[in-house]
Design an enzyme around this catalytic site. Sequence first.
Site, PDB file in Angstrom:
ATOM      1  N   GLU A  39       1.857   3.234  -8.343  1.00 55.94           N
ATOM      2  CA  GLU A  39       1.450   2.057  -9.127  1.00 55.94           C
ATOM      3  C   GLU A  39       0.424   2.517 -10.181  1.00 55.94           C
ATOM      4  O   GLU A  39      -0.406   3.383  -9.891  1.00 55.94           O
ATOM      5  CB  GLU A  39       0.777   1.066  -8.156  1.00 55.94           C
ATOM      6  CG  GLU A  39       0.130  -0.147  -8.804  1.00 55.94           C
ATOM      7  CD  GLU A  39      -0.734  -0.947  -7.798  1.00 55.94           C
ATOM      8  OE1 GLU A  39      -1.364  -0.344  -6.898  1.00 55.94           O
ATOM      9  OE2 GLU A  39      -0.781  -2.181  -7.947  1.00 55.94           O
ATOM     10  N   CYS A  52       2.785  -1.962  -4.389  1.00 57.16           N
ATOM     11  CA  CYS A  52       1.588  -1.987  -3.544  1.00 57.16           C
ATOM     12  C   CYS A  52       1.497  -3.186  -2.598  1.00 57.16           C
ATOM     13  O   CYS A  52       2.158  -3.223  -1.587  1.00 57.16           O
ATOM     14  CB  CYS A  52       0.340  -1.859  -4.404  1.00 57.16           C
ATOM     15  SG  CYS A  52      -1.085  -1.388  -3.376  1.00 57.16           S
ATOM     16  N   GLU A  89      -7.265  -7.743  -9.800  1.00 60.92           N
ATOM     17  CA  GLU A  89      -5.870  -7.869 -10.252  1.00 60.92           C
ATOM     18  C   GLU A  89      -5.543  -9.290 -10.678  1.00 60.92           C
ATOM     19  O   GLU A  89      -4.760  -9.509 -11.606  1.00 60.92           O
ATOM     20  CB  GLU A  89      -4.906  -7.400  -9.161  1.00 60.92           C
ATOM     21  CG  GLU A  89      -4.900  -5.898  -9.008  1.00 60.92           C
ATOM     22  CD  GLU A  89      -3.718  -5.403  -8.209  1.00 60.92           C
ATOM     23  OE1 GLU A  89      -2.576  -5.650  -8.593  1.00 60.92           O
ATOM     24  OE2 GLU A  89      -3.972  -4.748  -7.180  1.00 60.92           O
TER      25      GLU A  89
END
Length: 316
Positions: free
Chosen positions: A47, A172, A146
């Site tokens: 990622e 993830c 995020e």
Amino acid sequence: MNRKIILAGAQLGPVQRSDSRRHVVERLISLVEDAAEKGARWVVFPELSLTTFFPRYWLDDDAEIDRFFETEMPSPTTSALFKRARELEVGFYLGYAELVQEAGHKQRFNTAILVDPMGRQIGKYRKVHLPGHLDYLPTAPFQHLEKRYFDVGDLGFPVWNTVDAKIGMCICNDRRWPETFRVMGLQGVEIVMLGYNTPSYNIYHEEQPHLRMFHNRLSVQAAAYQNACWIIAVAKAGCEDAHALIGGSCIVAPTGEIAAQAMTEKDELIVFEADLELSSYIRNTVFDFARHRRPEHYGLIVERRGAGALLGKLES
Ligand code: CDV
């Protein structure tokens, strides 16, 4: 019938905030060359492969945030990777931060693309399960922003019928959610590619670091078995700007067994010759979905987001 194919996971050691994209791409190319030498057809990168795991930083300035994002793929810096992989006929999964102008406004996604061994960009996935928080957490040892830096992925969980196998992707935190894999399992996925950046410490709770690895393995091993697929799970690992990320990249068989695993927290290639037919006996017996699933009893899964909460009534 055997359908053997060599799969690879290209774990990355840390990428520091000061590292240039060009330097990271050189590392990726060297891993692709290693994969080709070992006969691999597909290689999975982590990622957000091209930069440090920037959601740990509180950033206020839009221009500074945008510097972690790619506006096109291949970009001028990554085109050397695409070229080398095509020459070597190695397909790849690459995670990166994606900035687009779509539906008339700017959107940012945590994205992975799938490039086949002929160099064709055949798939794109945008992370659906975004962990972390929106606002600054003053008590946390570091941030996990995020939810601030990315929009929720809008492409679902498709599966691509490639030259070699049915391949799906996730990113993830998605691996902790059984729904991720079941949606792909219901499309007959054979290989799921997944990149991750998992901090060794939980910002919400004093959790023993070994549990981070345990939950990582528990999630991917159960998902591989319950959906009769291969999973290539690949970390960005080690110490990024004094913040530890777990390693533990692995290739998991449809039996749930770990077929190959990384030994370090550095750049490291793991490879395994996978027989795609190994899943057949599982698909045809215990997890023959068409015979045994009971969707008429699973309605709540799509009707509710959480216990007692009707879909759409929750804040993100
Ligand atoms: N990059 C991630 O999605 N990381 C999460 C952390 C926050 C737990 C993960 O699920 O590994």
